[in-house]
Design an enzyme around this catalytic site. Structure first.
Site, PDB file in Angstrom:
ATOM      1  N   ASP A 105       0.676  -1.294  -0.098  1.00  0.00           N
ATOM      2  CA  ASP A 105       0.091   0.001   0.133  1.00  0.00           C
ATOM      3  C   ASP A 105       0.864   1.388   0.038  1.00  0.00           C
ATOM      4  O   ASP A 105       2.006   1.130   0.383  1.00  0.00           O
ATOM      5  CB  ASP A 105      -0.809  -0.184   1.383  1.00  0.00           C
ATOM      6  CG  ASP A 105      -1.934  -1.215   1.225  1.00  0.00           C
ATOM      7  OD1 ASP A 105      -2.250  -1.756   0.306  1.00  0.00           O
ATOM      8  OD2 ASP A 105      -2.498  -1.362   2.422  1.00  0.00           O
TER       9      ASP A 105
HETATM   10  N1  URA Z   1      -1.206  -5.859   3.814  1.00  0.00           N
HETATM   11  C1  URA Z   1      -1.733  -4.668   3.881  1.00  0.00           C
HETATM   12  O1  URA Z   1      -2.720  -4.360   4.411  1.00  0.00           O
HETATM   13  N2  URA Z   1      -1.194  -3.678   3.393  1.00  0.00           N
HETATM   14  C2  URA Z   1       0.155  -4.044   2.670  1.00  0.00           C
HETATM   15  O2  URA Z   1       0.859  -3.116   1.912  1.00  0.00           O
HETATM   16  C3  URA Z   1       0.591  -5.201   2.589  1.00  0.00           C
HETATM   17  C4  URA Z   1      -0.045  -6.158   3.213  1.00  0.00           C
END
Ligand code: URA
Length: 269
Positions: A105
């Site tokens: 993310d």
């Molecule tokens: N899980 C999440 O919620 N975000 C990420 O960036 C990676 C794994």
């Protein structure tokens, strides 16, 4: 890999195909110290030495990178509006097709692998391969045995049930807790959704490990380096592509995807 020299220049993002042809005809390109006269001459991209206009150019078309992703960048090959992790690398890496393996993310930090090897990338992300990822998560509220047990049993989310995951509680406070989570799949927002399902919001997420590779402690946020041969071998083994081995079993199912601009619709950043 064997490639025409004019195409090599274009693949590396040095110039357009027509500019390359003209540059070559003018004697501006050498390979292994010899001036190339015809655009259709071929070279070995990974081993031959290239110069353009008298300056050495890194001609390798297969590269693999470990990046310490900082917050605030999209994990995407490109985006017209927002900066992406590709902005941290020299343009040649994008030109040769070096792409993130999976996605983090925008606000997540930590280890991100980028590679030109699409087959390896696909295999590492295939749901059936169960490549382990390890995250450190700061969450709201106090974590305890109930959460550990819930993670161990596999948390039911709206569209799937997460596989059993290990939750190590590193700090448990009334206001916030710190945990390490080991998961062997990589669905969209998986860690955030797993914590949310047990009543905690993730306020900081950092990936410490991707498969056999831990984040190099020498890499500060935003820094990157190429993988060492032993690291690449470990990654290839995790992908079921050991040297000398067979082609391996076919991969099926929906893999974690790196969104290009056009299909970034599932990204909530
Ligand atoms: N899980 C999440 O919620 N975000 C990420 O960036 C990676 C794994």
């Amino acid at each position: 890999m064997k490639m025409r020299v004019d195409r090599w220049l274009t693949t590396l993002g040095v110039c357009s195909r027509s500019e390359g042809k003209s540059l070559i005809r003018k004697g501006g390109v050498t390979v292994n110290g010899r001036t190339v006269r015809a655009p259709e001459e071929t070279a070995e991209t990974e081993t031959d030495r290239l110069t353009v206009g008298g300056k050495p150019v890194d001609g390798r078309c297969v590269r693999h990178v470990m990046l310490h992703k900082p917050g605030g960048l999209l994990t995407a090959a490109r985006d017209s509006k927002q900066p992406t992790v590709m902005d941290l690398l020299p343009p040649a890496y994008g030109s040769i097709g070096c792409m993130p393996v999976g996605r983090l993310d925008k606000d997540t930090t930590g280890i991100l692998i980028l590679t030109c090897d699409g087959e390896m990338s696909h295999r590492l992300l295939a749901p059936g391969r169960h490549v382990e990822k390890v995250y450190a998560a700061r969450v709201t509220g106090r974590l305890g045995e109930a959460e550990r047990q819930a993670f161990r049993e596999g948390i039911r989310l709206s569209d799937f049930t997460a596989m059993p995951a290990e939750l190590e509680i590193l700090e448990a406070g009334a206001e916030s807790s710190l945990a390490r989570v080991h998961i062997a799949e990589g669905k969209f927002h998986q860690i955030k959704r797993m914590f949310s399902a047990v009543g905690h919001e993730v306020t900081r997420l950092h990936r410490e490990r991707f498969g056999p590779l831990g984040l190099d402690p020498e890499l500060p946020e935003g820094a990157w380096r190429e993988l060492r041969p032993d690291e690449l071998a470990a990654l290839r083994a995790a992908a079921g592509m050991e040297e000398g081995g067979g082609p391996g079993e076919p991969e099926t199912g929906e893999a974690e995807r790196v969104p290009r601009e056009a299909d970034r619709g599932t990204d909530d950043e």
